[in-house]
Write a protein that holds these residues in place. Structure first.
Motif, PDB file in Angstrom:
ATOM      1  N   LEU A  18       0.825  -1.213   0.000  1.00  0.00           N
ATOM      2  CA  LEU A  18       0.000   0.000   0.000  1.00  0.00           C
ATOM      3  C   LEU A  18       0.857   1.259   0.000  1.00  0.00           C
ATOM      4  N   GLY A  19       2.179   1.093   0.052  1.00  0.00           N
ATOM      5  CA  GLY A  19       3.072   2.248  -0.036  1.00  0.00           C
ATOM      6  C   GLY A  19       3.686   2.689   1.267  1.00  0.00           C
ATOM      7  N   TYR A  20       3.482   1.926   2.344  1.00  0.00           N
ATOM      8  CA  TYR A  20       4.049   2.311   3.631  1.00  0.00           C
ATOM      9  C   TYR A  20       5.472   1.778   3.767  1.00  0.00           C
ATOM     10  N   GLY A  21       6.339   2.557   4.399  1.00  0.00           N
ATOM     11  CA  GLY A  21       7.724   2.147   4.595  1.00  0.00           C
ATOM     12  C   GLY A  21       8.418   3.102   5.548  1.00  0.00           C
ATOM     13  N   VAL A  22       9.715   2.839   5.753  1.00  0.00           N
ATOM     14  CA  VAL A  22      10.523   3.685   6.637  1.00  0.00           C
ATOM     15  C   VAL A  22      11.710   4.193   5.832  1.00  0.00           C
ATOM     16  N   GLY A  23      11.601   5.401   5.317  1.00  0.00           N
ATOM     17  CA  GLY A  23      12.688   5.973   4.532  1.00  0.00           C
ATOM     18  C   GLY A  23      12.999   5.121   3.314  1.00  0.00           C
ATOM     19  N   ALA A  24      14.309   4.820   3.144  1.00  0.00           N
ATOM     20  CA  ALA A  24      14.748   4.018   1.996  1.00  0.00           C
ATOM     21  C   ALA A  24      14.570   2.524   2.233  1.00  0.00           C
ATOM     22  N   LEU A  25      14.184   2.135   3.458  1.00  0.00           N
ATOM     23  CA  LEU A  25      14.003   0.719   3.768  1.00  0.00           C
ATOM     24  C   LEU A  25      12.613   0.267   3.346  1.00  0.00           C
ATOM     25  N   HIS A  26      12.560  -0.881   2.722  1.00  0.00           N
ATOM     26  CA  HIS A  26      11.300  -1.419   2.225  1.00  0.00           C
ATOM     27  C   HIS A  26      10.808  -2.501   3.178  1.00  0.00           C
ATOM     28  N   LEU A  27       9.617  -2.304   3.718  1.00  0.00           N
ATOM     29  CA  LEU A  27       9.069  -3.217   4.719  1.00  0.00           C
ATOM     30  C   LEU A  27       8.809  -4.601   4.137  1.00  0.00           C
ATOM     31  N   GLY A  28       8.384  -4.653   2.862  1.00  0.00           N
ATOM     32  CA  GLY A  28       8.057  -5.938   2.251  1.00  0.00           C
ATOM     33  C   GLY A  28       9.232  -6.904   2.204  1.00  0.00           C
ATOM     34  N   PRO A  29      10.376  -6.526   1.611  1.00  0.00           N
ATOM     35  CA  PRO A  29      11.531  -7.436   1.599  1.00  0.00           C
ATOM     36  C   PRO A  29      11.999  -7.847   2.988  1.00  0.00           C
ATOM     37  N   ILE A  30      11.916  -6.946   3.962  1.00  0.00           N
ATOM     38  CA  ILE A  30      12.312  -7.305   5.327  1.00  0.00           C
ATOM     39  C   ILE A  30      11.440  -8.439   5.840  1.00  0.00           C
ATOM     40  N   CYS A  31      10.124  -8.320   5.643  1.00  0.00           N
ATOM     41  CA  CYS A  31       9.192  -9.355   6.114  1.00  0.00           C
ATOM     42  C   CYS A  31       9.383 -10.668   5.352  1.00  0.00           C
ATOM     43  N   VAL A  32       9.612 -10.592   4.044  1.00  0.00           N
ATOM     44  CA  VAL A  32       9.784 -11.805   3.247  1.00  0.00           C
ATOM     45  C   VAL A  32      11.024 -12.572   3.689  1.00  0.00           C
ATOM     46  N   VAL A  33      12.100 -11.872   4.010  1.00  0.00           N
ATOM     47  CA  VAL A  33      13.321 -12.538   4.471  1.00  0.00           C
ATOM     48  C   VAL A  33      13.075 -13.269   5.791  1.00  0.00           C
ATOM     49  N   VAL A  34      12.298 -12.678   6.683  1.00  0.00           N
ATOM     50  CA  VAL A  34      11.962 -13.376   7.931  1.00  0.00           C
ATOM     51  C   VAL A  34      11.134 -14.627   7.630  1.00  0.00           C
ATOM     52  N   PHE A  35      10.265 -14.553   6.628  1.00  0.00           N
ATOM     53  CA  PHE A  35       9.535 -15.745   6.184  1.00  0.00           C
ATOM     54  C   PHE A  35      10.506 -16.844   5.743  1.00  0.00           C
ATOM     55  N   TYR A  36      11.585 -16.466   5.036  1.00  0.00           N
ATOM     56  CA  TYR A  36      12.586 -17.455   4.620  1.00  0.00           C
ATOM     57  C   TYR A  36      13.153 -18.193   5.843  1.00  0.00           C
ATOM     58  N   ILE A  37      13.514 -17.429   6.865  1.00  0.00           N
ATOM     59  CA  ILE A  37      14.093 -18.035   8.071  1.00  0.00           C
ATOM     60  C   ILE A  37      13.099 -18.982   8.726  1.00  0.00           C
ATOM     61  N   LEU A  38      11.837 -18.542   8.871  1.00  0.00           N
ATOM     62  CA  LEU A  38      10.818 -19.378   9.505  1.00  0.00           C
ATOM     63  C   LEU A  38      10.525 -20.633   8.685  1.00  0.00           C
TER      64      LEU A  38
END
Length: 521
Positions: A18-38
């Protein structure tokens, strides 16, 4: 607590889209990487508790029932919506239908045209590319997790690839986020984390802790190097941050901390992750409103939960009985298997030790290494392409240009390894831009992705001086062949280690009073 964590991550991906994020950091890739670990954690848990050696086919069957029925139902719902409403100019072709049915090709959307929604270049379930990546990980993780050598070797190779992507040496979007060779160490970290926290097996605990520490510090070091040389933002930092935060987060929220409803939260997360993108387009289509708004966030979140709950209470509840019967079958199969294992192991060992099998394995490995080397380095196979006189044009200031005989851009551009030769002699001197060619006196050339600019060795016109000019460039194998080579290497290494361990095991079993060889590990 991992169930709640999965649900929070699914909503994090929703907010990112939906376009939400923190500066240059993208929330989606951060969450997907945690999915990889789980996901790696779940695979290790299943193998340890339900699928002992000899029940691999039952593991694959259980994973298929966990993933595919829900995916197929939501794919059908999405197809009915997009084709019915005409959003995104949907178009079905043989390739994209095959890709959506088999799932795995969706991970290679950047190489193959698998999009159905033509105007926005997306699949029917846009987040399914990461599901396809997880399926590939599920296919090879059982072959790797039971071998410390394979885990260590392949994990470190993957970590090196990821480090190169963080520093933008190779494409960070591909090798640091979307393709398995660059993120395999993340899945392995999840599997090793299970061994440290919950496995009842005492062997390998020191190696497991060492692997986790090395992986975490390796990613941190890659980020610090990229930061120090000013390439951190170029290297797509979000996946690196996702791993640095996700590994401790998975450790803290391990299932030793139990909260009521965790299993249901985990089941809901899968549906929310897959269906939220079609629901975002549905909201935009029917309400004609801006999607980056609190109203859209709340509406799509609630709708995603409702759809996911309907799927869980219908499809997943029915499939759960089948999955339960598979785990019970794996337990009974393991008991029968233990009685037959000695005879079967000797039979397999005879086949694996036969010269035809070893020859075939060696040829496949050499072919894969050659394909990767040719793709990355561009040698030893090269091609010489003469430049026709009528294809040369003058650009002023004694500079001449011609089109290159290839146009497709690859992660390692072919034009950077292209040489220009004059009259079959040694290559002319390369400079790095057409402006440098204009400033130089003679005998230099430069290439872009589609053109070569050059000045002849004596400043004459190449169209009339009677000399022959040719381009020498590497033959780069198709990308699918290079990816296939990496996959083969990833499979062959644990296979070879497994054969070696099996030889040691059978040799020890045949001499019950002998001390096992030190090479058996």
């Amino acid at each position: 607590m991992h169930g709640y964590l999965r649900l929070v991550l699914a909503f994090g991906v929703l907010a990112y889209h939906l376009g939400y994020g923190v500066g240059a950091l993208h929330l989606g890739p951060i969450c997907v990487v945690v999915f990889y670990i789980l996901s790696g954690y779940v695979v290790a848990k299943l193998l340890d508790r339900f699928f002992p050696p000899g029940t691999l086919w039952l593991f694959y069957k259980e994973r298929f029932l966990r993933i595919y029925p829900v995916y197929a139902l939501l794919l059908l719902v999405s197809a009915v919506f997009f084709f019915g409403a005409g959003i995104g100019q949907p178009e079905a072709t043989a390739l994209n239908v095959f890709a959506h049915i088999t799932v795995v090709p969706l991970n290679y959307f950047m190489f193959w045209d698998v999009a159905v929604l033509r105007s926005i270049n997306l699949s029917l379930l846009p987040t399914a590319w990461s599901l396809a990546l997880e399926i590939q990980a599920f296919m090879i993780l059982p072959l790797i997790l039971r071998s410390s050598v394979a885990k260590g070797l392949l994990g470190m190779i993957s970590l090196v690839i990821f480090g190169l992507s963080v520093n933008a040496v190779i494409d960070p979007n591909l090798w640091g986020y979307r393709l398995l060779p660059g993120v395999l160490f993340m899945f392995l970290a999840g599997g090793v984390l299970y061994k440290v926290l919950e496995s009842h097996a005492a062997d390998g605990a020191i190696f497991a802790k060492f692997y986790l520490l090395t992986s975490w510090l390796g990613v941190l070091a890659s980020c610090l190097v990229a930061w120090s040389i000013g390439r951190f933002q170029l290297g797509l930092p979000s996946p690196a941050l996702g791993f640095l935060l996700g590994l401790p987060l998975a450790w803290i929220t391990t299932n030793k901390i139990r909260l009521p409803g965790g299993a249901m939260a985990g089941q809901l997360s899968y549906g929310v992750f897959l269906i939220h993108m079609p629901l975002i387009y549905a909201y935009s289509f029917y309400f004609k409103a801006e999607v980056k708004s609190l109203t859209c966030l709340v509406a799509v979140s609630i709708a995603s939960l409702i759809v996911s709950w309907l799927v869980v209470t219908t499809i997943e509840r029915m499939v759960w009985k089948w999955r339960r019967s598979i785990t019970n079958s794996a337990a009974s199969h393991s008991r029968v298997r233990s009685a037959e294992q000695s005879v079967e192991a000797r039979s397999q060992l005879r086949f694996a030790s036969s010269w035809p099998f070893r020859l075939a394995l060696s040829l496949v490995a050499l072919g894969s290494v050659f394909a990767i080397f040719q793709a990355r380095v561009g040698y030893p196979l090269v091609r010489t392409s003469p430049i026709p006189v009528n294809a040369i044009s003058q650009s002023g200031d004694g500079v001449f240009s011609a089109s290159l005989p290839f146009t497709k851009h690859r992660p390692n551009p072919v034009h950077l390894r292209t040489r220009l030769i004059e009259n079959g002699r040694s290559p002319m001197e390369r400079v790095w831009s057409s402006s440098e060619v204009r400033r130089s006196t003679e005998g230099v050339y430069s290439t872009s992705r589609s053109q070569v600019w050059f000045k002849t060795s004596d400043g004459t016109d190449p169209r009339t001086n009677g000399r022959a000019y040719a381009l020498v460039f590497p033959l780069v194998p198709p990308l699918w062949l290079e990816i296939g080579g990496w996959i083969v290497i990833v499979i062959l290494v644990p296979l070879s280690v497994s054969i070696g361990r099996r030889q040691c095991s059978v040799a020890s079993d045949s001499r019950p009073h002998a001390v096992p060889s030190a090479t058996c590990g």
